[in-house]
Design an enzyme around this catalytic site. Structure first.
Site, PDB file in Angstrom:
ATOM      1  N   LYS A 115       0.706  -1.075  -0.070  1.00  0.00           N
ATOM      2  CA  LYS A 115       0.119  -0.175   0.146  1.00  0.00           C
ATOM      3  C   LYS A 115       0.812   1.117   0.009  1.00  0.00           C
ATOM      4  CE  LYS A 115      -4.589  -1.606   1.097  1.00  0.00           C
ATOM      5  NZ  LYS A 115      -5.741  -1.892   1.697  1.00  0.00           N
ATOM      6  N   LYS A 197      -3.098 -10.327  -5.732  1.00  0.00           N
ATOM      7  CA  LYS A 197      -4.238 -10.721  -5.163  1.00  0.00           C
ATOM      8  C   LYS A 197      -5.441  -9.817  -5.677  1.00  0.00           C
ATOM      9  CE  LYS A 197      -5.132  -8.190  -1.014  1.00  0.00           C
ATOM     10  NZ  LYS A 197      -6.034  -8.187  -0.008  1.00  0.00           N
ATOM     11  N   LYS A 200     -10.593  -5.045  -3.766  1.00  0.00           N
ATOM     12  CA  LYS A 200     -11.801  -4.302  -4.205  1.00  0.00           C
ATOM     13  C   LYS A 200     -11.372  -2.738  -4.465  1.00  0.00           C
ATOM     14  CE  LYS A 200     -13.369  -4.407   0.451  1.00  0.00           C
ATOM     15  NZ  LYS A 200     -11.991  -4.366   1.155  1.00  0.00           N
TER      16      LYS A 200
HETATM   17  N1  AQP Z   1      -7.623 -11.990  -2.738  1.00  0.00           N
HETATM   18  C1  AQP Z   1      -8.328 -12.319  -1.768  1.00  0.00           C
HETATM   19  N2  AQP Z   1      -8.532 -13.877  -1.590  1.00  0.00           N
HETATM   20  C2  AQP Z   1      -9.063 -14.285  -0.361  1.00  0.00           C
HETATM   21  N3  AQP Z   1      -9.490 -13.700   0.688  1.00  0.00           N
HETATM   22  C3  AQP Z   1      -9.214 -12.331   0.571  1.00  0.00           C
HETATM   23  N4  AQP Z   1      -9.633 -11.358   1.256  1.00  0.00           N
HETATM   24  C4  AQP Z   1      -9.235 -10.010   0.792  1.00  0.00           C
HETATM   25  N5  AQP Z   1      -8.865 -10.397  -0.337  1.00  0.00           N
HETATM   26  C5  AQP Z   1      -8.591 -11.558  -0.731  1.00  0.00           C
HETATM   27  C6  AQP Z   1     -10.330 -11.354   2.587  1.00  0.00           C
HETATM   28  O1  AQP Z   1     -11.430 -10.661   2.634  1.00  0.00           O
HETATM   29  C7  AQP Z   1     -11.723 -10.178   4.011  1.00  0.00           C
HETATM   30  C8  AQP Z   1     -11.916  -8.624   4.085  1.00  0.00           C
HETATM   31  O2  AQP Z   1     -10.999  -8.141   3.749  1.00  0.00           O
HETATM   32  P1  AQP Z   1     -10.663  -6.406   4.014  1.00  0.00           P
HETATM   33  O3  AQP Z   1     -11.708  -5.864   3.388  1.00  0.00           O
HETATM   34  O4  AQP Z   1     -10.952  -6.221   5.547  1.00  0.00           O
HETATM   35  O5  AQP Z   1      -9.304  -5.851   3.708  1.00  0.00           O
HETATM   36  P2  AQP Z   1      -8.393  -6.337   2.522  1.00  0.00           P
HETATM   37  O6  AQP Z   1      -7.709  -7.861   2.944  1.00  0.00           O
HETATM   38  O7  AQP Z   1      -7.235  -5.312   2.237  1.00  0.00           O
HETATM   39  O8  AQP Z   1      -9.279  -6.624   1.208  1.00  0.00           O
HETATM   40  P3  AQP Z   1      -9.227  -6.196  -0.126  1.00  0.00           P
HETATM   41  O9  AQP Z   1     -10.340  -6.440  -1.033  1.00  0.00           O
HETATM   42  O10 AQP Z   1      -7.806  -6.212  -0.739  1.00  0.00           O
HETATM   43  O11 AQP Z   1      -9.435  -4.464   0.220  1.00  0.00           O
HETATM   44  P4  AQP Z   1      -8.517  -3.092  -0.118  1.00  0.00           P
HETATM   45  O12 AQP Z   1      -8.419  -3.257  -1.653  1.00  0.00           O
HETATM   46  O13 AQP Z   1      -9.255  -1.895   0.363  1.00  0.00           O
HETATM   47  O14 AQP Z   1      -7.199  -3.294   0.480  1.00  0.00           O
HETATM   48  C9  AQP Z   1     -10.598 -10.423   4.886  1.00  0.00           C
HETATM   49  O15 AQP Z   1     -10.876 -11.527   5.652  1.00  0.00           O
HETATM   50  C10 AQP Z   1      -9.427 -10.938   3.706  1.00  0.00           C
HETATM   51  O16 AQP Z   1      -8.566 -11.798   4.196  1.00  0.00           O
END
Ligand code: AQP
Length: 336
Positions: A115, A197, A200
């Protein structure tokens, strides 16, 4: 007498519309877990502030996320559903945990490094402290179980380390949480760059399937998914793109990798991608419809949030009082 169930905590950030990766890694599993554990499901809005947000959009996404939880089958009668910022104890415990956290252990986190690179104009203390706020989320409820995707495994380790460190430095206070990581789909990859990965907040909309996407969009995005020049449908660690599609199909169809390989023997990637898209659409389109019904009833969503906040805050206040006492903060007693 009813047996006391172990506590479980999990959360998603309203940092965008959740993708199928958030659904697979977290929300999908929450529904079944409700009968086995005492579940606490949060909307991690404070975490989203670690990257720039548009205030009005963040508010709307918070509502959308609670509507999505309900549409996926999270039941506020069985589980505590609340918004992180509504319970100030999360920020308060973060401060205490910060005093036993070393900057070096936060600076080496993969998410912090990624990030910081992706948001080079906004590398702030919150971004670095993200895992400590996450540890506070979990430890505040003495949660023993935390379902997460693989991307959050490192952060869960920090939560475990902080619980142990606190217990050793002061006195036994926190349960040391265990992660539940799905066997298939714990690491869903970007459709455009399978080395990274699925997220969102990815600026490339073709990289993810959002839980808001309609059937045509889902088909279009899967058709464009990056694969390789070989044409055999199989899970193979050396072919990340097709393996990712096989994992997604396995989750949404309920079939094993071996069954999928057999079913698609001699079938080209093009045809397989359509099957994957149809399987995903048949699950998420009805969820999306239910979500829109909930969204049309804002008063109901507000009521769920307020009730959830009250339940969460009751548990959190008790825990925080114990923490304050154990570190030696003085609490005056009211005599009259
Ligand atoms: N690529 C992934 N595969 C499986 N699980 C995933 N999670 C996130 N990406 C993957 C799981 O989703 C849950 C919620 O995630 P979060 O919103 O708390 O934050 P994150 O992990 O940072 O998810 P994003 O989508 O990548 O959000 P942004 O883009 O805002 O950083 C967690 O249980 C996570 O493991």
């Amino acid at each position: 007498m009813e047996e006391k169930r172990a506590r479980l905590f999990s959360a998603v950030q309203p940092s965008g519309i959740p993708t199928i990766a958030n659904y697979i890694g977290a929300i999908k599993n929450w529904v079944d877990l409700q009968d086995k554990y005492e579940c606490i499901y949060s909307i991690a809005d404070l975490h989203t502030l670690t990257v720039k947000q548009v205030p009005a959009t963040l508010r709307q996404r918070t509502l959308e996320l609670i509507a999505l939880y309900l549409a996926c089958g999270v039941d506020p009668e069985k589980s505590t559903v609340f918004v992180q910022s509504h319970v100030p104890c999360h920020a308060e415990l973060t401060w205490i945990l910060n005093t036993i956290t070393y900057p070096g252990e936060l600076a080496r986190m993969t998410q912090y490094k990624d990030k910081s690179r992706n948001h080079a104009d906004n590398v702030n203390m919150g971004l670095m402290d993200y895992p400590v706020l996450m540890a506070a989320d979990i430890l505040l409820y003495n949660a023993e179980v935390v379902p997460v995707g693989k991307d959050q495994k490192q952060h869960l380790e920090i939560a475990r380390d902080l619980a142990e460190r606190f217990n050793n430095r002061y006195s036994p206070t926190f349960a040391v949480p265990e992660g539940i990581i799905p066997k298939v789909g714990a690491n869903i990859m970007s459709l455009q760059d399978p080395a990274h990965k699925m997220s969102k907040s990815d600026p490339n909309e073709n990289a993810f399937i959002s839980m808001n996407d309609d059937r045509d969009t889902i088909i279009r995005k899967f058709k464009r998914a990056v694969t390789d020049s070989e044409s055999r449908v199989a899970f193979d660690e050396n072919r990340a793109g097709i393996s990712n599609l096989v994992s997604i199909y396995s989750v949404f169809s309920g079939k094993t990798f071996a069954e999928i390989e057999k079913q698609f023997e001699g079938v080209g990637y093009g045809e397989f991608k359509i099957e994957v898209a149809e399987a995903v659409a048949s699950t998420i389109c009805p969820i999306n419809e239910r979500k829109n019904e909930y969204l049309a009833n804002k008063a109901y969503l507000d009521k769920i949030m307020i009730e959830g906040k009250e339940r969460a805050e009751y548990m959190a206040r008790k825990m925080l009082a114990k923490v304050y006492k154990n570190v030696g903060l003085y609490t005056p007693e009211r005599k009259s």
